[in-house]
Design a protein around this motif. Structure first.
Motif, PDB file in Angstrom:
ATOM      1  N   ALA A   1      -4.615   0.254   1.767  1.00  0.00           N
ATOM      2  CA  ALA A   1      -4.966   0.626   3.144  1.00  0.00           C
ATOM      3  C   ALA A   1      -3.791   0.482   4.105  1.00  0.00           C
ATOM      4  CB  ALA A   1      -6.141  -0.217   3.628  1.00  0.00           C
ATOM      5  N   ARG A   2      -2.801  -0.307   3.759  1.00  0.00           N
ATOM      6  CA  ARG A   2      -1.637  -0.507   4.634  1.00  0.00           C
ATOM      7  C   ARG A   2      -0.613   0.615   4.499  1.00  0.00           C
ATOM      8  NH1 ARG A   2       0.861  -5.548   2.593  1.00  0.00           N
ATOM      9  NH2 ARG A   2       0.087  -4.666   0.688  1.00  0.00           N
ATOM     10  N   TRP A   3      -0.798   1.490   3.514  1.00  0.00           N
ATOM     11  CA  TRP A   3       0.211   2.508   3.202  1.00  0.00           C
ATOM     12  C   TRP A   3       0.495   3.433   4.386  1.00  0.00           C
ATOM     13  CZ3 TRP A   3       0.030   7.928   2.619  1.00  0.00           C
ATOM     14  CH2 TRP A   3       1.173   8.488   2.059  1.00  0.00           C
TER      15      TRP A   3
ATOM     16  N   LEU B   1       8.813  11.368  -2.330  1.00  0.00           N
ATOM     17  CA  LEU B   1       8.283  10.819  -3.584  1.00  0.00           C
ATOM     18  C   LEU B   1       8.340   9.291  -3.578  1.00  0.00           C
ATOM     19  CD1 LEU B   1       9.740  13.348  -6.166  1.00  0.00           C
ATOM     20  CD2 LEU B   1       7.319  12.976  -5.621  1.00  0.00           C
ATOM     21  N   ARG B   2       9.423   8.735  -3.033  1.00  0.00           N
ATOM     22  CA  ARG B   2       9.531   7.275  -2.934  1.00  0.00           C
ATOM     23  C   ARG B   2       8.383   6.708  -2.092  1.00  0.00           C
ATOM     24  NH1 ARG B   2      11.060   3.284   0.448  1.00  0.00           N
ATOM     25  NH2 ARG B   2      11.537   4.690   2.171  1.00  0.00           N
ATOM     26  N   LEU B   3       8.085   7.370  -0.996  1.00  0.00           N
ATOM     27  CA  LEU B   3       7.001   6.918  -0.129  1.00  0.00           C
ATOM     28  C   LEU B   3       5.650   7.025  -0.843  1.00  0.00           C
ATOM     29  CD1 LEU B   3       8.173   8.554   3.219  1.00  0.00           C
ATOM     30  CD2 LEU B   3       8.393   6.151   2.540  1.00  0.00           C
TER      31      LEU B   3
ATOM     32  N   ARG C   1       1.917   4.255  -2.429  1.00  0.00           N
ATOM     33  CA  ARG C   1       0.552   4.401  -1.916  1.00  0.00           C
ATOM     34  C   ARG C   1      -0.439   3.462  -2.597  1.00  0.00           C
ATOM     35  NH1 ARG C   1      -2.395  10.103  -1.105  1.00  0.00           N
ATOM     36  NH2 ARG C   1      -0.285  10.672  -1.571  1.00  0.00           N
ATOM     37  N   GLU C   2      -0.422   3.458  -3.904  1.00  0.00           N
ATOM     38  CA  GLU C   2      -1.385   2.624  -4.624  1.00  0.00           C
ATOM     39  C   GLU C   2      -1.124   1.133  -4.396  1.00  0.00           C
ATOM     40  OE1 GLU C   2      -2.685   1.863  -9.219  1.00  0.00           O
ATOM     41  OE2 GLU C   2      -2.201   3.926  -8.617  1.00  0.00           O
TER      42      GLU C   2
END
Length: 83
Positions: free
Chosen positions: A39-41, A28-30, A34-35
């Motif tokens: 694109a680097r996520w 969940l932390r990861l 995301r937002e």
């Protein structure tokens, strides 16, 4: 976190039971990043997973991340709060 390496089915099962909640929290932390990372996520997540130890725990987080991502695509944000 335990650094044990589960080798037999019982110890793997026990390791999973002991670390399942922590793996979900880490996934969940990861996902929460995301937002913000855009694109680097994906590259960032790969690096984060690479640094998790032991590898069995990293695999648990990766599987949970995949599960939560699939649920998110199917049901939206509400899926993150369902166990």
């Amino acid at each position: 976190m335990s650094a044990c390496k589960p080798t037999d089915p019982r110890s793997r099962r026990q390791f999973h039971q002991e670390h399942a909640e922590q793996a979900r929290a880490e996934a969940l932390r990861l996902l929460e990043q995301r937002e913000a990372l855009g694109a680097r996520w994906l590259a960032w997540v790969a690096t984060e997973l690479y640094h998790l130890k032991p590898p069995e725990f990293a695999n648990m987080v990766r599987r949970e991340l995949e599960r939560l991502s699939a649920a998110h695509r199917q049901f939206g944000d509400a899926s993150q709060h369902v166990h």
